[in-house]
Design an enzyme around this catalytic site. Structure first.
Site, PDB file in Angstrom:
ATOM      1  N   ASN A  10       0.852  -1.191   0.000  1.00 42.38           N
ATOM      2  CA  ASN A  10       0.000   0.000   0.000  1.00 42.38           C
ATOM      3  C   ASN A  10       0.895   1.252   0.000  1.00 42.38           C
ATOM      4  OD1 ASN A  10      -1.529   2.224   0.845  1.00 42.38           O
ATOM      5  ND2 ASN A  10      -2.963   0.939   1.994  1.00 42.38           N
ATOM      6  N   LYS A  13       0.423   3.759   2.869  1.00 38.39           N
ATOM      7  CA  LYS A  13       1.043   3.400   4.151  1.00 38.39           C
ATOM      8  C   LYS A  13       2.547   3.646   4.104  1.00 38.39           C
ATOM      9  CE  LYS A  13      -2.141  -0.210   5.687  1.00 38.39           C
ATOM     10  NZ  LYS A  13      -2.216  -1.643   6.035  1.00 38.39           N
ATOM     11  N   ASP A  71      -1.503  -3.662  10.812  1.00 41.37           N
ATOM     12  CA  ASP A  71      -2.919  -3.919  10.553  1.00 41.37           C
ATOM     13  C   ASP A  71      -3.663  -2.731  11.131  1.00 41.37           C
ATOM     14  OD1 ASP A  71      -4.729  -5.675   9.217  1.00 41.37           O
ATOM     15  OD2 ASP A  71      -5.657  -6.026  11.162  1.00 41.37           O
ATOM     16  N   GLY A 167      -8.001   5.677   1.658  1.00 39.57           N
ATOM     17  CA  GLY A 167      -9.010   4.985   2.480  1.00 39.57           C
ATOM     18  C   GLY A 167     -10.104   5.911   2.987  1.00 39.57           C
ATOM     19  N   LYS A 189       0.004  14.401   9.036  1.00 39.73           N
ATOM     20  CA  LYS A 189      -0.604  13.079   9.247  1.00 39.73           C
ATOM     21  C   LYS A 189       0.305  12.207  10.099  1.00 39.73           C
ATOM     22  CE  LYS A 189      -3.266   9.332   7.457  1.00 39.73           C
ATOM     23  NZ  LYS A 189      -3.627   8.448   6.372  1.00 39.73           N
ATOM     24  N   HIS A 194      -2.991   7.598  13.880  1.00 40.27           N
ATOM     25  CA  HIS A 194      -2.828   6.314  14.557  1.00 40.27           C
ATOM     26  C   HIS A 194      -1.528   5.634  14.131  1.00 40.27           C
ATOM     27  CE1 HIS A 194      -4.729   6.119  10.715  1.00 40.27           C
ATOM     28  NE2 HIS A 194      -4.779   4.808  10.661  1.00 40.27           N
ATOM     29  N   ARG A 195      -1.236   5.671  12.824  1.00 43.45           N
ATOM     30  CA  ARG A 195      -0.042   5.002  12.302  1.00 43.45           C
ATOM     31  C   ARG A 195       1.215   5.729  12.786  1.00 43.45           C
ATOM     32  NH1 ARG A 195      -1.838   4.728   7.834  1.00 43.45           N
ATOM     33  NH2 ARG A 195      -2.779   2.717   8.195  1.00 43.45           N
TER      34      ARG A 195
HETATM   35  P1  IMP Z   1      -5.157  -3.358   6.233  1.00 40.77           P
HETATM   36  O1  IMP Z   1      -4.303  -3.232   5.025  1.00 40.77           O
HETATM   37  O2  IMP Z   1      -5.735  -4.682   6.454  1.00 40.77           O
HETATM   38  O3  IMP Z   1      -4.495  -2.794   7.448  1.00 40.77           O
HETATM   39  O4  IMP Z   1      -6.418  -2.444   5.893  1.00 40.77           O
HETATM   40  C1  IMP Z   1      -6.630  -1.252   6.469  1.00 40.77           C
HETATM   41  C2  IMP Z   1      -7.783  -0.525   5.818  1.00 40.77           C
HETATM   42  O5  IMP Z   1      -8.264   0.393   6.805  1.00 40.77           O
HETATM   43  C3  IMP Z   1      -7.350   0.313   4.611  1.00 40.77           C
HETATM   44  O6  IMP Z   1      -7.570  -0.316   3.410  1.00 40.77           O
HETATM   45  C4  IMP Z   1      -8.218   1.550   4.761  1.00 40.77           C
HETATM   46  O7  IMP Z   1      -9.475   1.308   4.189  1.00 40.77           O
HETATM   47  C5  IMP Z   1      -8.396   1.677   6.273  1.00 40.77           C
HETATM   48  N1  IMP Z   1      -7.338   2.540   6.846  1.00 40.77           N
HETATM   49  C6  IMP Z   1      -6.294   2.170   7.627  1.00 40.77           C
HETATM   50  N2  IMP Z   1      -5.516   3.221   7.916  1.00 40.77           N
HETATM   51  C7  IMP Z   1      -6.066   4.271   7.298  1.00 40.77           C
HETATM   52  C8  IMP Z   1      -5.681   5.648   7.207  1.00 40.77           C
HETATM   53  O8  IMP Z   1      -4.658   6.126   7.730  1.00 40.77           O
HETATM   54  N3  IMP Z   1      -6.505   6.411   6.493  1.00 40.77           N
HETATM   55  C9  IMP Z   1      -7.619   5.943   5.874  1.00 40.77           C
HETATM   56  N4  IMP Z   1      -7.996   4.686   5.906  1.00 40.77           N
HETATM   57  C10 IMP Z   1      -7.228   3.848   6.628  1.00 40.77           C
END
Ligand code: IMP
Length: 216
Positions: A10, A13, A71, A167, A189, A194-195
């Protein structure tokens, strides 16, 4: 310079991590050929379980390196914590006998956001509270070294605002600075997200790690 490898495809990320790492003198790279490695099924019931599973599995492909997996997702109080661990596939059709994590692929951000807005249609502003959650797990050679959590509290708007990020960012209003996450610069950001918070905890842990345990 210290180095960690991030297990993600991603780009949103990776950008978030690179911004925060810069301030700490840590080199962040993706895992080489990440997209050609077999995927890890994210069937854990918690962010922690999925992050540990991913970091452990991918670290076996790059012996001796510290691999970090994330995650993350959005928890909305009025939806009892949904979309939660299913955030990336929230718009997948409900198929009888299939859990959401068994959906064939992640669903598009626009479709996921549209579903959130549909589910919250009758929920007034004061009750549209929620939070982004990020759990990072660091592993080496299949063994978990540490797990770090960060959250950001906000309000889900009735319409998207802003064009940065990815997202659910355009729907996530952050009262502290009166902007949605899609209206933040990369630096903002990484400071508030959170990240960014989970990554800050990971970087502090990395600073304390005995030198002989570091790579790079
Ligand atoms: P993961 O890849 O399984 O962690 O999926 C996380 C999902 O949560 C992403 O595809 C986004 O839809 C949402 N998400 C996680 N972090 C963010 C962020 O910082 N901004 C917006 N959406 C997020």
């Amino acid at each position: 310079m210290r180095r960690i490898l991030i297990a993600t495809s991603n780009p949103g990320k990776l950008r978030d991590f690179a911004g925060a790492a810069l301030l700490h003198g840590v080199e962040v790279r993706g895992i080489p050929d990440f997209s050609s490695l077999p995927g890890v099924v994210e069937d854990g019931l918690t962010f922690e379980a999925n992050a540990r599973k991913k970091a452990g599995a991918y670290s076996r492909y790059v012996p001796g390196e510290i691999v970090v997996a994330d995650d993350s997702g959005l928890e909305i109080d009025a939806l009892h914590g949904a979309p939660g661990v299913h955030s990336a596939r929230y718009a997948a059709p409900d198929v009888h006998g299939k859990e959401p994590h068994q959906a064939d692929a992640n669903t598009h951000d626009e479709a996921n956001n549209a579903r959130v807005l549909r589910e919250l249609k009758d929920v007034p502003f004061g009750k549209r509270t929620g939070r982004f959650v990020c759990v990072l797990s660091a592993a080496r050679d299949g063994k978990t070294l540490g797990t770090f959590r960060g959250t950001a509290e906000g309000i889900i708007l009735e319409a998207p605002r802003g064009t940065n990020g990815f997202g659910y960012d355009p729907l996530f209003y952050f009262p502290k600075i009166k902007k949605t996450f899609a209206e933040l610069s990369a630096e903002e950001k990484s400071k508030y997200s959170h990240r960014g918070k989970a990554f800050g905890a990971l970087l502090a842990w990395l600073d304390d790690l005995p030198r002989e345990n570091r790579r790079g």
